[in-house]
Design an enzyme around this catalytic site. Structure first.
Site: not given
Length: 413
Positions: A157, A259, A295
């Site tokens: 990721r 992220k 989210e």
């Protein structure tokens, strides 16, 4: 951040003549111990390294004993009230650092004593937010073993996010080895079984100086750790959410699916307002239709109806959570039907359960959701059977209490 995070006062008492130095924020010298492992940078030594140091902010003189995977030695635990460990930063002993220039590859990382780092005021991370972070945990078993949960997924990721943010990134192997070294160097900070975990925070940032908008010329990969308890002080207890209808966490074509650090500062305003009203956190809707769930501030969300568990599909605005995917796989293995799709906010009105997932929280059952002034509650205590079942299954696997049939666990000792 605690004052103990500043380690200019740490003075190693042994291993003389092998220190290198860095300038602290006040231009005073911070002594840094050499890498714990000799020889090749990414291969652990078979020796047991001992280092004693004093901390001017502490009354005690502690002994750090770092054990390699081939050693059965167990270091004395840090002096912490493990029964009251919350999710707050505590400075530990070592951090890992590795640098590279733009267009080159990372190499020659090393462990250093935990302390402040020095950045130019024109560093890319400070001026243009060119940075990513990851989060994963290490657990201590009753037999003394130390377990990591799917670190390769965090590495992958990070690499995906680095490509989006125009940054070089460590290889998967470099990432995993760096995590292992950092955890073992800070072994005494891993909570006893059942008392918490060691939270591991890898950072990738543009540390080189840049004035005009452009990728930084130099990058730093850094890992630090902190012992933690539950993210929400209630533990596996219901949290209470409010649906945000004006502000949005991400937009199509943006960086919501990676992220990057900027994703999180943007939620603070709505989150702070929600907490001031007594809510635990905010549930965001999509920015186009303003009716589909996306989210919570730092968690993925799931909705349960009968034997069907639904969660918003990964479509570029939602972070592909590793805990999210792990729980999907666990739920399917236990006979649930899992749907990754657009989930309308109206579906909250007749849901049986709602829960959130993330590295920090694992699972947080939702006791109530407030939308446009209407409050919907779930169950008598807000902790549904599906939430309890999946939480137990995943945490038992993470802590080594059940057999790892998924091949997700990496044992360090």
């Amino acid at each position: 951040m605690e004052s103990g995070a500043i380690f200019a006062g740490l003075r190693p008492n042994i291993i003389p003549n092998h220190h290198h130095h860095e300038l602290g924020p006040s231009r005073s010298i911070i002594k840094l111990l050499p890498p714990l492992y000799g020889g090749k940078r990414h291969k652990l030594s078979n020796q047991l390294h001992l280092a004693c140091f004093s901390n001017n902010n502490s009354k005690n003189v502690d002994t750090l004993q770092v054990a390699t995977p081939s050693s059965n030695a167990v270091p004395e635990l840090a002096d912490i009230d493990w029964d009251n460990l919350g999710f707050a930063f505590k400075s530990t002993d070592y951090m890992y650092m590795m640098k590279c220039s733009q267009g080159e590859n990372f190499s020659k990382g090393e462990l250093q004593r935990f302390g402040n780092i020095e950045l130019s005021p024109s560093a890319g991370i400070l001026n243009y937010g060119q940075g990513l972070f990851e989060g994963l945990k290490a657990y201590r078993k009753y037999d003394g073993n130390i377990l990591l949960f799917r670190p390769e997924e965090n590495a992958l990721r990070l690499r995906m996010g680095a490509e989006r943010m125009c940054m070089p990134s460590p290889t998967v192997e470099q990432f995993v080895e760096a995590v292992k070294e950092t955890v073992l160097a800070n072994e005494r900070w891993i909570p006893p079984p059942g008392k918490g975990s060691l939270y591991i925070r890898p950072l990738l940032m543009g540390s080189g100086s840049v004035l005009g908008l452009a990728p930084a010329p130099e990058y730093t990969f850094l890992i630090y750790v902190s012992p933690v308890g539950n993210y929400f002080k209630e533990g596996l207890a219901p949290i209470h959410l409010i649906v945000e209808t004006e502000m949005h966490r991400a937009t199509p074509g943006g960086t919501g699916g990676v992220k990057t650090i900027g994703n999180y500062a943007g939620v603070l305003k709505a989150q702070s307002a929600a907490k001031a009203k007594g809510f635990s956190d905010v549930l965001y809707l999509d920015s186009v239709h303003k009716r589909y769930l996306e989210e919570v501030s730092s968690c993925n969300v799931f909705v349960v109806k009968g034997n069907v568990i639904s969660t918003p599909a990964i479509k570029g605005t939602i972070l592909p959570g590793i805990t999210r995917q792990s729980l999907i796989d666990v739920a399917v293995s236990q006979g649930y039907k899992v749907e990754e799709r657009f989930v309308a906010v109206d579906e909250l009105l007749d849901a049986d359960e709602v829960f959130c997932t993330g590295t920090a929280v694992v699972i947080s059952p939702v006791g109530s959701i407030t939308y446009q002034g209407k409050r919907v509650s779930y169950g008598r205590d807000g902790v549904g059977l599906v939430s309890q079942q999946l939480y137990s299954a995943l945490t038992s696997l993470q802590m080594g209490l059940t057999e790892d049939n998924m091949d997700w666990i990496v044992a360090l000792k």
